[in-house]
Design a protein around this motif. Structure first.
Motif, PDB file in Angstrom:
ATOM      1  N   THR A   2       0.842  -1.186   0.000  1.00 50.22           N
ATOM      2  CA  THR A   2       0.000   0.000   0.000  1.00 50.22           C
ATOM      3  C   THR A   2       0.872   1.229   0.000  1.00 50.22           C
ATOM      4  O   THR A   2       1.970   1.230   0.539  1.00 50.22           O
ATOM      5  CB  THR A   2      -0.929   0.033   1.226  1.00 50.22           C
ATOM      6  OG1 THR A   2      -1.723   1.208   1.192  1.00 50.22           O
ATOM      7  CG2 THR A   2      -0.162  -0.024   2.514  1.00 50.22           C
ATOM      8  N   SER A   3       0.379   2.289  -0.616  1.00 40.35           N
ATOM      9  CA  SER A   3       1.160   3.520  -0.685  1.00 40.35           C
ATOM     10  C   SER A   3       1.083   4.326   0.589  1.00 40.35           C
ATOM     11  O   SER A   3       1.763   5.325   0.744  1.00 40.35           O
ATOM     12  CB  SER A   3       0.654   4.384  -1.850  1.00 40.35           C
ATOM     13  OG  SER A   3      -0.658   4.842  -1.591  1.00 40.35           O
ATOM     14  N   GLY A   4       0.184   3.939   1.513  1.00 41.42           N
ATOM     15  CA  GLY A   4      -0.014   4.727   2.725  1.00 41.42           C
ATOM     16  C   GLY A   4      -1.142   5.709   2.545  1.00 41.42           C
ATOM     17  O   GLY A   4      -1.637   6.296   3.489  1.00 41.42           O
ATOM     18  N   GLU A   5      -1.582   5.899   1.304  1.00 40.43           N
ATOM     19  CA  GLU A   5      -2.778   6.654   1.010  1.00 40.43           C
ATOM     20  C   GLU A   5      -3.758   5.686   0.384  1.00 40.43           C
ATOM     21  O   GLU A   5      -3.515   4.486   0.332  1.00 40.43           O
ATOM     22  CB  GLU A   5      -2.457   7.802   0.044  1.00 40.43           C
ATOM     23  CG  GLU A   5      -1.474   8.800   0.634  1.00 40.43           C
ATOM     24  CD  GLU A   5      -1.178   9.943  -0.316  1.00 40.43           C
ATOM     25  OE1 GLU A   5      -1.704   9.920  -1.443  1.00 40.43           O
ATOM     26  OE2 GLU A   5      -0.439  10.844   0.079  1.00 40.43           O
ATOM     27  N   ASP A   6      -4.875   6.158  -0.126  1.00 41.04           N
ATOM     28  CA  ASP A   6      -5.861   5.283  -0.737  1.00 41.04           C
ATOM     29  C   ASP A   6      -5.831   5.461  -2.241  1.00 41.04           C
ATOM     30  O   ASP A   6      -6.530   6.309  -2.771  1.00 41.04           O
ATOM     31  CB  ASP A   6      -7.259   5.590  -0.197  1.00 41.04           C
ATOM     32  CG  ASP A   6      -8.307   4.722  -0.872  1.00 41.04           C
ATOM     33  OD1 ASP A   6      -9.489   5.038  -0.711  1.00 41.04           O
ATOM     34  OD2 ASP A   6      -7.947   3.770  -1.576  1.00 41.04           O
ATOM     35  N   ALA A  60       4.893 -15.341  15.321  1.00 37.59           N
ATOM     36  CA  ALA A  60       4.189 -15.714  16.548  1.00 37.59           C
ATOM     37  C   ALA A  60       2.979 -14.804  16.665  1.00 37.59           C
ATOM     38  O   ALA A  60       3.070 -13.594  16.414  1.00 37.59           O
ATOM     39  CB  ALA A  60       5.103 -15.561  17.754  1.00 37.59           C
ATOM     40  N   GLY A  61       1.847 -15.369  17.020  1.00 35.04           N
ATOM     41  CA  GLY A  61       0.633 -14.581  17.092  1.00 35.04           C
ATOM     42  C   GLY A  61       0.461 -13.870  18.418  1.00 35.04           C
ATOM     43  O   GLY A  61       1.094 -14.241  19.412  1.00 35.04           O
ATOM     44  N   PRO A  62      -0.369 -12.855  18.396  1.00 38.52           N
ATOM     45  CA  PRO A  62      -1.124 -12.327  17.261  1.00 38.52           C
ATOM     46  C   PRO A  62      -0.247 -11.514  16.322  1.00 38.52           C
ATOM     47  O   PRO A  62       0.754 -10.936  16.744  1.00 38.52           O
ATOM     48  CB  PRO A  62      -2.196 -11.457  17.931  1.00 38.52           C
ATOM     49  CG  PRO A  62      -1.554 -10.992  19.203  1.00 38.52           C
ATOM     50  CD  PRO A  62      -0.704 -12.139  19.663  1.00 38.52           C
ATOM     51  N   VAL A  63      -0.641 -11.490  15.040  1.00 41.32           N
ATOM     52  CA  VAL A  63       0.161 -10.868  13.990  1.00 41.32           C
ATOM     53  C   VAL A  63      -0.616  -9.720  13.358  1.00 41.32           C
ATOM     54  O   VAL A  63      -1.804  -9.861  13.052  1.00 41.32           O
ATOM     55  CB  VAL A  63       0.535 -11.902  12.905  1.00 41.32           C
ATOM     56  CG1 VAL A  63       1.317 -11.240  11.767  1.00 41.32           C
ATOM     57  CG2 VAL A  63       1.321 -13.054  13.510  1.00 41.32           C
ATOM     58  N   LEU A  64       0.063  -8.602  13.143  1.00 44.52           N
ATOM     59  CA  LEU A  64      -0.498  -7.460  12.425  1.00 44.52           C
ATOM     60  C   LEU A  64       0.215  -7.367  11.085  1.00 44.52           C
ATOM     61  O   LEU A  64       1.433  -7.170  11.026  1.00 44.52           O
ATOM     62  CB  LEU A  64      -0.300  -6.177  13.227  1.00 44.52           C
ATOM     63  CG  LEU A  64      -0.950  -4.914  12.645  1.00 44.52           C
ATOM     64  CD1 LEU A  64      -2.473  -5.017  12.694  1.00 44.52           C
ATOM     65  CD2 LEU A  64      -0.480  -3.667  13.393  1.00 44.52           C
ATOM     66  N   ASP A  65      -0.535  -7.514   9.989  1.00 42.22           N
ATOM     67  CA  ASP A  65       0.019  -7.475   8.636  1.00 42.22           C
ATOM     68  C   ASP A  65      -0.216  -6.073   8.070  1.00 42.22           C
ATOM     69  O   ASP A  65      -1.321  -5.740   7.648  1.00 42.22           O
ATOM     70  CB  ASP A  65      -0.661  -8.538   7.776  1.00 42.22           C
ATOM     71  CG  ASP A  65      -0.065  -8.654   6.380  1.00 42.22           C
ATOM     72  OD1 ASP A  65       0.928  -7.953   6.088  1.00 42.22           O
ATOM     73  OD2 ASP A  65      -0.593  -9.448   5.585  1.00 42.22           O
ATOM     74  N   VAL A  66       0.827  -5.256   8.070  1.00 40.29           N
ATOM     75  CA  VAL A  66       0.724  -3.849   7.680  1.00 40.29           C
ATOM     76  C   VAL A  66       0.867  -3.738   6.170  1.00 40.29           C
ATOM     77  O   VAL A  66       1.860  -4.179   5.595  1.00 40.29           O
ATOM     78  CB  VAL A  66       1.811  -3.012   8.385  1.00 40.29           C
ATOM     79  CG1 VAL A  66       1.732  -1.554   7.930  1.00 40.29           C
ATOM     80  CG2 VAL A  66       1.663  -3.114   9.897  1.00 40.29           C
ATOM     81  N   GLY A  67      -0.134  -3.114   5.532  1.00 42.74           N
ATOM     82  CA  GLY A  67      -0.154  -3.058   4.077  1.00 42.74           C
ATOM     83  C   GLY A  67      -0.451  -4.434   3.503  1.00 42.74           C
ATOM     84  O   GLY A  67       0.239  -4.932   2.623  1.00 42.74           O
ATOM     85  N   GLY A  86      -5.122  -7.898   9.058  1.00 48.37           N
ATOM     86  CA  GLY A  86      -4.536  -7.103   7.996  1.00 48.37           C
ATOM     87  C   GLY A  86      -4.980  -5.656   8.101  1.00 48.37           C
ATOM     88  O   GLY A  86      -6.100  -5.368   8.522  1.00 48.37           O
ATOM     89  N   VAL A  87      -4.094  -4.751   7.722  1.00 49.12           N
ATOM     90  CA  VAL A  87      -4.401  -3.323   7.686  1.00 49.12           C
ATOM     91  C   VAL A  87      -3.952  -2.789   6.335  1.00 49.12           C
ATOM     92  O   VAL A  87      -2.808  -3.012   5.926  1.00 49.12           O
ATOM     93  CB  VAL A  87      -3.667  -2.557   8.817  1.00 49.12           C
ATOM     94  CG1 VAL A  87      -3.904  -1.059   8.696  1.00 49.12           C
ATOM     95  CG2 VAL A  87      -4.113  -3.055  10.172  1.00 49.12           C
ATOM     96  N   ASP A  88      -4.843  -2.109   5.638  1.00 47.88           N
ATOM     97  CA  ASP A  88      -4.487  -1.530   4.348  1.00 47.88           C
ATOM     98  C   ASP A  88      -5.356  -0.301   4.102  1.00 47.88           C
ATOM     99  O   ASP A  88      -6.527  -0.278   4.490  1.00 47.88           O
ATOM    100  CB  ASP A  88      -4.682  -2.548   3.227  1.00 47.88           C
ATOM    101  CG  ASP A  88      -3.831  -2.234   2.008  1.00 47.88           C
ATOM    102  OD1 ASP A  88      -2.897  -3.009   1.722  1.00 47.88           O
ATOM    103  OD2 ASP A  88      -4.072  -1.195   1.357  1.00 47.88           O
ATOM    104  N   ALA A  89      -4.755   0.712   3.469  1.00 45.64           N
ATOM    105  CA  ALA A  89      -5.486   1.957   3.202  1.00 45.64           C
ATOM    106  C   ALA A  89      -6.345   1.871   1.952  1.00 45.64           C
ATOM    107  O   ALA A  89      -7.113   2.788   1.682  1.00 45.64           O
ATOM    108  CB  ALA A  89      -4.499   3.118   3.070  1.00 45.64           C
ATOM    109  N   ALA A  90      -6.218   0.808   1.171  1.00 47.45           N
ATOM    110  CA  ALA A  90      -6.983   0.667  -0.067  1.00 47.45           C
ATOM    111  C   ALA A  90      -8.241  -0.171   0.177  1.00 47.45           C
ATOM    112  O   ALA A  90      -8.143  -1.354   0.495  1.00 47.45           O
ATOM    113  CB  ALA A  90      -6.120   0.015  -1.141  1.00 47.45           C
ATOM    114  N   PRO A  91      -9.421   0.407   0.027  1.00 42.38           N
ATOM    115  CA  PRO A  91     -10.657  -0.352   0.270  1.00 42.38           C
ATOM    116  C   PRO A  91     -10.767  -1.626  -0.563  1.00 42.38           C
ATOM    117  O   PRO A  91     -11.248  -2.645  -0.078  1.00 42.38           O
ATOM    118  CB  PRO A  91     -11.757   0.643  -0.103  1.00 42.38           C
ATOM    119  CG  PRO A  91     -11.144   1.992   0.104  1.00 42.38           C
ATOM    120  CD  PRO A  91      -9.708   1.832  -0.287  1.00 42.38           C
TER     121      PRO A  91
END
Length: 226
Positions: A2-6, A60-67, A86-91
């Motif tokens: 992700t670019s960090g924007e949408d 090891a959990g819990p895991v945060l998948d950035v982008g 998962g976390v992403d700025a693109a819907p």
């Protein structure tokens, strides 16, 4: 990635949005100096590769998948009984993740996130160390998201590179999306930044042409020193 924007918030003609819609449409990262880098869209939508597996078995959990993009890694972890968000700025990326059984939020990593400080692993894979164009700020933010013994697993470029730039997504017809800040790092540059932030590199490995490092707080028991 992700670019960090949408990037998909503009018209559907945006190259990044089109690539996420089809999963096959070629898309390139056009850097400010004119260089063009083809993005591995097919890999984002495929099952985890052997290189991805080398990351997954270190989580090891819990895991945060950035982008998280379409969510192949967080979905694979959930399938193995490891909680992953998962976390992403693109819907459109988040919609793909949810539609295929993953768990994801449409949000910037710099926004307020659930369970801040309680994640055991945070992932910055597929070049996502570039998010926001400031690796110092991104790593500082991510290390605050994990526990005192938590780790960041970061994918870097295969070569010794350290650059900040303005980039755009571009399709095969040279249609471009909006500009966004981006960064590219190789392993030596990531090590220098980690030193600045009092982080230790506890593991480093390569799989094919992909390179990964694990970072933890200095003095923690988060992993072995390489």
């Amino acid at each position: 990635m992700t670019s960090g924007e949408d990037p998909s918030s503009r018209a559907d003609a945006d190259p990044y949005a089109l690539a996420l819609r089809s999963g096959r449409e070629p898309v390139y990262l056009r850097l400010g100096d004119g260089r063009r880098i083809r993005m591995p869209v097919h890999r984002w939508f495929a099952q985890p590769t052997a290189a991805d597996e080398s990351v997954l078995h270190r989580c090891a959990g819990p895991v945060l998948d950035v982008g998280c993009g379409p969510g192949r890694l967080c979905r694979a972890l959930l399938g193995r009984g490891i909680f992953a968000l998962g976390v992403d700025a693109a819907p459109r990326a988040v919609a793909h993740t949810l539609g295929l059984g993953g768990i994801a939020l449409c949000r910037s990593v710099f926004d307020r996130l659930p369970a801040e400080g309680d994640w055991q692993t945070a992932l910055l894979i597929d070049g996502n160390i570039g998010i926001g164009g400031d690796p110092h700020a991104l790593l500082r933010r991510c290390i605050r998201l994990v526990t005192a013994t938590g780790v960041l697993i970061v994918e870097v470029g295969p070569h010794d590179v350290e650059e900040r730039c303005t980039a755009r997504f571009e399709d095969i017809h040279n249609h471009q999306g909006p500009p966004f800040p981006w960064a590219r790092l190789g392993a030596p540059a990531l090590r220098r930044i980690a030193e600045d932030l009092a982080l230790s590199v506890t593991d480093q490995w390569k799989y094919g042409n992909r390179c990964f490092l694990t970072l933890g707080r200095r003095g923690s028991s988060s992993g072995r020193r390489c």
